[in-house]
Motif scaffolding. Structure first.
Motif, PDB file in Angstrom:
ATOM      1  N   GLY A   1       0.817  -1.196   0.000  1.00 47.31           N
ATOM      2  CA  GLY A   1       0.000   0.000   0.000  1.00 47.31           C
ATOM      3  C   GLY A   1       0.860   1.259   0.000  1.00 47.31           C
ATOM      4  O   GLY A   1       2.076   1.203   0.159  1.00 47.31           O
ATOM      5  N   GLY A   2       0.212   2.394  -0.189  1.00 51.11           N
ATOM      6  CA  GLY A   2       0.935   3.656  -0.199  1.00 51.11           C
ATOM      7  C   GLY A   2       0.082   4.757  -0.779  1.00 51.11           C
ATOM      8  O   GLY A   2      -1.133   4.600  -0.937  1.00 51.11           O
ATOM      9  N   SER A   3       0.739   5.847  -1.098  1.00 51.53           N
ATOM     10  CA  SER A   3       0.060   7.008  -1.662  1.00 51.53           C
ATOM     11  C   SER A   3       0.484   7.187  -3.112  1.00 51.53           C
ATOM     12  O   SER A   3       1.676   7.087  -3.431  1.00 51.53           O
ATOM     13  N   VAL A   4      -0.480   7.448  -3.984  1.00 50.21           N
ATOM     14  CA  VAL A   4      -0.198   7.590  -5.412  1.00 50.21           C
ATOM     15  C   VAL A   4      -1.139   8.633  -5.985  1.00 50.21           C
ATOM     16  O   VAL A   4      -2.247   8.845  -5.474  1.00 50.21           O
ATOM     17  N   HIS A   5      -0.710   9.316  -7.040  1.00 50.61           N
ATOM     18  CA  HIS A   5      -1.574  10.276  -7.724  1.00 50.61           C
ATOM     19  C   HIS A   5      -2.601   9.547  -8.575  1.00 50.61           C
ATOM     20  O   HIS A   5      -2.369   8.403  -9.022  1.00 50.61           O
ATOM     21  N   ALA A   6      -3.714  10.192  -8.803  1.00 55.27           N
ATOM     22  CA  ALA A   6      -4.753   9.634  -9.665  1.00 55.27           C
ATOM     23  C   ALA A   6      -4.155   9.283 -11.028  1.00 55.27           C
ATOM     24  O   ALA A   6      -3.343  10.039 -11.575  1.00 55.27           O
TER      25      ALA A   6
END
Length: 121
Positions: free
Chosen positions: A9-14
């Motif tokens: 998991g993590g953070s990603v741009h659209a």
């Protein structure tokens, strides 16, 4: 005992991509149906994708064509490749050992601890 450990998991741009993994142990995972669920605070946990022992799959309508569920040949690791991510895909994602391929929480035998996916616009 059954253990399901998610990662990736993590953070990603659209528009971006992520791949989640789930390491399964304590049971013969290759003979079970496995699935991914997700949950946002205040909402019910929903089934995202499932894969059976014969590799047949089921998907939540909103992720069809964007997400792909798979597992390794031994069935010990479950994957979820998520492409063209949208902000509405933001959720805690859970790996699950299933009784069948129906994407309902009543079909779940065991849960992992979850991994957070955040999609920013």
């Amino acid at each position: 005992q059954v253990q399901l450990v998610e990662s990736g998991g993590g953070s990603v741009h659209a528009g971006g991509s992520l791949e989640l993994s789930c390491a399964a142990s304590g049971f013969t995972s290759g003979t079970y149906c496995m699935a991914w669920f997700r949950q946002v605070p205040g909402k019910e946990r929903e089934g995202v994708a499932a894969i059976d022992s014969d590799l047949s799959t089921s998907y939540l309508e909103s992720v069809k064509g964007r997400f792909v569920i798979s597992k390794d040949s031994a069935g010990n690791t479950l994957y979820l490749r998520m492409n063209s991510l949208k902000p509405e895909d933001t959720a805690m994602y859970y790996c699950a050992q299933m009784k069948n391929r129906q994407l309902t929480v009543t079909s779940v035998v065991s849960w992992g601890q979850g991994t957070q996916v955040t999609v920013t616009s």
